[in-house]
Design an enzyme around this catalytic site. Sequence first.
Site, PDB file in Angstrom:
ATOM      1  N   TYR A 181       0.845  -1.200   0.000  1.00 21.25           N
ATOM      2  CA  TYR A 181       0.000   0.000   0.000  1.00 21.25           C
ATOM      3  C   TYR A 181       0.875   1.242   0.000  1.00 21.25           C
ATOM      4  CZ  TYR A 181      -3.207   3.606   1.774  1.00 21.25           C
ATOM      5  OH  TYR A 181      -3.943   4.753   1.934  1.00 21.25           O
TER       6      TYR A 181
ATOM      7  N   GLU B 103      -3.685   7.535  -3.880  1.00 21.99           N
ATOM      8  CA  GLU B 103      -3.638   6.238  -3.186  1.00 21.99           C
ATOM      9  C   GLU B 103      -3.447   5.104  -4.180  1.00 21.99           C
ATOM     10  OE1 GLU B 103      -6.168   4.541   0.446  1.00 21.99           O
ATOM     11  OE2 GLU B 103      -7.305   4.475  -1.441  1.00 21.99           O
TER      12      GLU B 103
END
Length: 390
Positions: A112, A200
């Site tokens: 991530y 993101e």
Amino acid sequence: MKIHEYQGKTILARYGVAVPRGEMASTREEAETAAKQLFDSGSPAVVVKAQIHAGGRGKGGGVKIAKSVQEAGEIAARMLGMKLVTHQTGPEGKEVRRLLIEETLPIERELYLSIVVDRAASKPVFMASAAGGMEIEEVAARDPNAILKEYIEPGLGLQPFQARNLAFKLGLAGGQIADAVKFMTALYRAFEETDASLLEINPFITTKDGRLFALDAKLNFDDNAMFRHKDLRELRDIAEEDPLEVEASKFGLNYIKLDGSVGCMVNGAGLAMATMDIIQYAGGRPANFLDVGGGANAEQVENAFRILLSDKNVRAVLINIFGGILRVDTLATGVVQAARNQKVSLPIVLRLEGTNVEEGRKILKDSGLNFTLAETMKDAAEKVVKAAGS
């Protein structure tokens, strides 16, 4: 402003970020054509991904793998037009109008990465986690130490040592560190140069042959900076936005729809937030955030009123104005005009202070309409909550 995944990946690719090959499709035929191109170029399968402004698409059935052109077409036909419900859409879901047809990759690890503005620190923060491919909020709640952070000095940008630090802590292989530094540096350049408020990558993947890819991409942009980015403004998909919020934006009004029953019209974001809080404190629930701004005129006030009343959940209205640049008599004139034009029958409670407040109150009293004037914010909140039956 939000954009779709396929649009975000196009932007990232321009900055040198590795993304899977893929094409947007809005019909079954386009999906089959895109899938055929990927199969012909050696992809063993393709991913059909619904394009909506919400996360959790996979759990909702909006991400499917197809192993043939025909299967890709069948999946596309089922997805297009469906109401996709995720934890971010609410029970009403969102209609799928576009798809991303993308190659599959030999995934080894799912990680991530994200960049957001930390308002408390007044600078961007680059975050990373080895727990990719899942809801990062759940990861942070379960184990805050699983979230790695590097704060970025705006005048300097992401420094190579910061990117290396994140890469090492993610446990990337030695040969991947240099590529990861380039990857993260390119992400920050994209974030900074597009005036993004959020970038993101979830998941950020490593492949079995050692490559790095942004398997998903989410970008949000600062609305106040879009005057600098005509190309980005054109990416806006108003079909993904609340119709009332779209309508409010046409008149320069700051409106966000909520799920309560007390409509709010306030001038100034801080006062608007305080108004919503005090409604909640009085036992009610605000139906919206609506800041008409310090320099609103009677026409804007009328449009604000019309938009506010278009929400069928609104059962009473609280107008809380502190007259400075926006004089109270100007607000009162707009409210009376709007109430007459809209044939308003809902209870309206007003708390007014500031410039020309007495003139404003007189306009309201002389209108012959059923307005309730309150002396304080607490008094106004209690009256409007009672009127709404909350």
